[in-house]
Design an enzyme around this catalytic site. Sequence first.
Site, short mmCIF file in Angstrom:
data_model
loop_
_atom_site.label_atom_id
_atom_site.label_comp_id
_atom_site.label_asym_id
_atom_site.label_seq_id
_atom_site.Cartn_x
_atom_site.Cartn_y
_atom_site.Cartn_z
N LYS A 1 1.04 -0.96 -0.09
CA LYS A 1 -0.24 -0.29 0.28
C LYS A 1 0.69 1.07 0.01
O LYS A 1 0.95 2.30 -0.69
CB LYS A 1 -0.79 -0.41 1.17
N ASN A 2 1.64 1.09 1.10
CA ASN A 2 2.58 2.36 1.20
C ASN A 2 3.94 2.54 -0.16
O ASN A 2 4.11 4.52 -0.61
CB ASN A 2 3.03 2.93 2.17
N CYS B 1 -5.34 7.72 9.37
CA CYS B 1 -5.77 7.55 11.07
C CYS B 1 -5.01 7.90 11.83
O CYS B 1 -3.93 9.26 11.53
CB CYS B 1 -4.91 6.25 10.62
N ARG C 1 -0.38 14.53 13.41
CA ARG C 1 0.45 13.96 12.54
C ARG C 1 0.95 15.57 11.82
O ARG C 1 0.28 15.59 10.57
CB ARG C 1 -0.53 13.18 11.86
N ASP D 1 3.76 -0.24 12.43
CA ASP D 1 2.16 -0.59 11.95
C ASP D 1 1.79 -2.14 12.32
O ASP D 1 0.69 -2.57 11.76
CB ASP D 1 2.31 -0.36 10.35
N ARG E 1 -9.42 -0.17 3.97
CA ARG E 1 -7.86 1.16 3.05
C ARG E 1 -7.16 -0.19 2.66
O ARG E 1 -6.68 0.84 1.76
CB ARG E 1 -7.63 1.98 3.45
N1 EPU Z 1 6.79 13.57 11.40
C1 EPU Z 1 6.89 14.98 12.30
N2 EPU Z 1 6.95 16.09 11.43
C2 EPU Z 1 6.59 15.58 9.91
C3 EPU Z 1 6.55 14.41 8.96
C4 EPU Z 1 6.66 13.66 10.33
O1 EPU Z 1 7.13 15.12 13.29
O2 EPU Z 1 6.82 16.59 8.98
C5 EPU Z 1 6.73 12.34 13.28
C6 EPU Z 1 5.71 12.29 12.61
O3 EPU Z 1 4.59 12.56 14.10
C7 EPU Z 1 5.56 10.92 13.37
C8 EPU Z 1 7.36 10.35 12.45
O4 EPU Z 1 7.96 11.62 12.31
O5 EPU Z 1 5.90 10.78 15.27
C9 EPU Z 1 7.15 9.20 11.72
O6 EPU Z 1 5.92 9.98 10.77
P1 EPU Z 1 6.24 9.94 9.12
O7 EPU Z 1 6.58 11.09 8.33
O8 EPU Z 1 7.38 8.56 8.88
O9 EPU Z 1 5.06 8.68 9.15
P2 EPU Z 1 3.82 8.82 7.54
O10 EPU Z 1 4.86 9.48 6.34
O11 EPU Z 1 2.73 9.60 8.15
C10 EPU Z 1 4.08 6.62 7.26
C11 EPU Z 1 2.83 5.01 6.57
C12 EPU Z 1 2.14 5.36 8.23
C13 EPU Z 1 3.01 4.50 8.73
C14 EPU Z 1 4.24 5.49 9.07
C15 EPU Z 1 5.33 5.10 10.02
C16 EPU Z 1 2.24 6.12 4.39
C17 EPU Z 1 1.03 6.23 3.59
N3 EPU Z 1 2.12 6.14 5.66
O12 EPU Z 1 2.94 7.64 7.61
O13 EPU Z 1 1.44 4.58 7.61
O14 EPU Z 1 2.66 4.59 10.26
O15 EPU Z 1 4.56 5.90 7.97
O16 EPU Z 1 6.13 4.51 9.32
O17 EPU Z 1 3.07 5.66 3.99
C18 EPU Z 1 -0.42 2.37 7.80
O18 EPU Z 1 -0.14 1.63 6.85
O19 EPU Z 1 -1.23 1.64 8.84
C19 EPU Z 1 0.36 3.22 8.14
C20 EPU Z 1 -0.18 4.49 9.55
#
Ligand code: EPU
Length: 432
Positions: A24-25, A119, A124, A309, A401
């Site tokens: 998915k991601n 989610c 976030r 995850d 999803r």
């Molecule tokens: N963070 C910041 N600032 C930012 C971005 C992130 O502080 O600008 C922090 C977040 O608050 C968090 C950490 O950095 O504490 C990691 O966030 P990340 O950006 O890695 O998460 P994401 O890209 O929003 C993706 C996956 C999530 C998964 C996370 C961590 C996708 C679409 N989503 O989210 O997947 O939990 O990486 O591995 O790629 C899922 O598939 O169920 C899911 C939630």
Amino acid sequence: MEREKLVINGGNPLTGEIEVSGMKNSAVAIIFGTILTEGKCVIENLPDISDVSDSLEILSSIGAKIKRLNKTTYEIDTSVIRPGSSPYNLVRKMRASYYILGAELGRFGKAHAAYPGGCDFGTRPIDQHIKGFEALGAKVDFENGYIDADTDGKGMCGSNIYMDCVTVGATINIMLAACRAKGTTIIDNAAREPHVVDLANFLNASGANISGAGTDVIKIKGVEQLHGVDYAVIPDMIEAGTFMVAAAATGGDLLITNVIPKHMESVSAKLIEMGVNVEEYDDSIRISRNGPLSKIAVKTLPYPGFPTDMNPQMCVLMCLANGVSTMTEGVWDNRFRYVEELSLMGAKITVNGKTATIEGPTNFSGAPVKAVDLRAGAAMIIAGLIANGKTEIDNIRHIQRGYENIVEKLSGAGADIRLVTFAEDTSVSVMN
Ligand code: EPU
């Protein structure tokens, strides 16, 4: 009004084979990445899930021509794109929709889209995405729920960006924004997740010049143009991990196919520590268990650490272990909203800050519960598979999803699981 639920009668061990779908991601990042190619891409192994259909719908709404070649293969033609025209409500449906910002910036030097959804794990923030876009020359504003980024016709310019935390989303968005920039971009403290590498491989196959993906320093030499390409998405490590834990929890014997075992190392290591049999083959993993489970301590971390995850699913397995286990969440502020639902089924879990203390062993009993988010929903399914009696899971749009054909896959491996539609007035009709 109709609503769908999952109904599970627990007690059947998972046996036989289950095939893992595309990740998915990775899929969602590559779908938005096609915007940069200005041509025809054929993307294979796209999972048949709502995050993928929603991403394709966003692309189509901004002008891309999309053809479904078979269930998991799409042709995406992004020759004509209207930047800034993505519909608010579609973008709000999911988190990965923010990749449209990086992709539009990379191609047009400007982007405009709604603030993303996704989610609920507490706050976030997207400050690192914004910091990256600004370093590459865009001015970023927020107005009426929209994010607006613009270089005033100058286009993106390469830059050195140090990420203040390891973030998958910002690493991907900056790669998208930088791959057609003037000059070179270095992302320091980059995320190393397999989907970051998959996106880099897709972009490089389209003509980009990205090196270091999979390490914490990624170097992107800007190129003028990308071109259309045929590309297959890698298998979903979280779907694979979910089935690994489900097989272990049910005391089954399951061959999980279309897996990259290297991506599963942290999950495999913890399962082995608990007493589960894990056999790795070239592109499959066999999981079996017939003995008791030992208590363990897990901390979730960015890749190659134990994936956040897999936190909820692993917690269900830890409930079955003898003694007190702990799950410490090292990525998100609040990933324990599922604990209340598991407690309804008999789990003894207390949460203190970012650590859950799990007292086992639990004899789960079936109950009406809900999926509070995607992976929480997967955990409720695993709990339902091992519970005594009937579990009904509501709010399954979260599960849809991210998990392709979960009912068919699990019932093919022996589970008693059905999707039922409920009319809001109490009558029930069985679909599956
Ligand atoms: N963070 C910041 N600032 C930012 C971005 C992130 O502080 O600008 C922090 C977040 O608050 C968090 C950490 O950095 O504490 C990691 O966030 P990340 O950006 O890695 O998460 P994401 O890209 O929003 C993706 C996956 C999530 C998964 C996370 C961590 C996708 C679409 N989503 O989210 O997947 O939990 O990486 O591995 O790629 C899922 O598939 O169920 C899911 C939630």
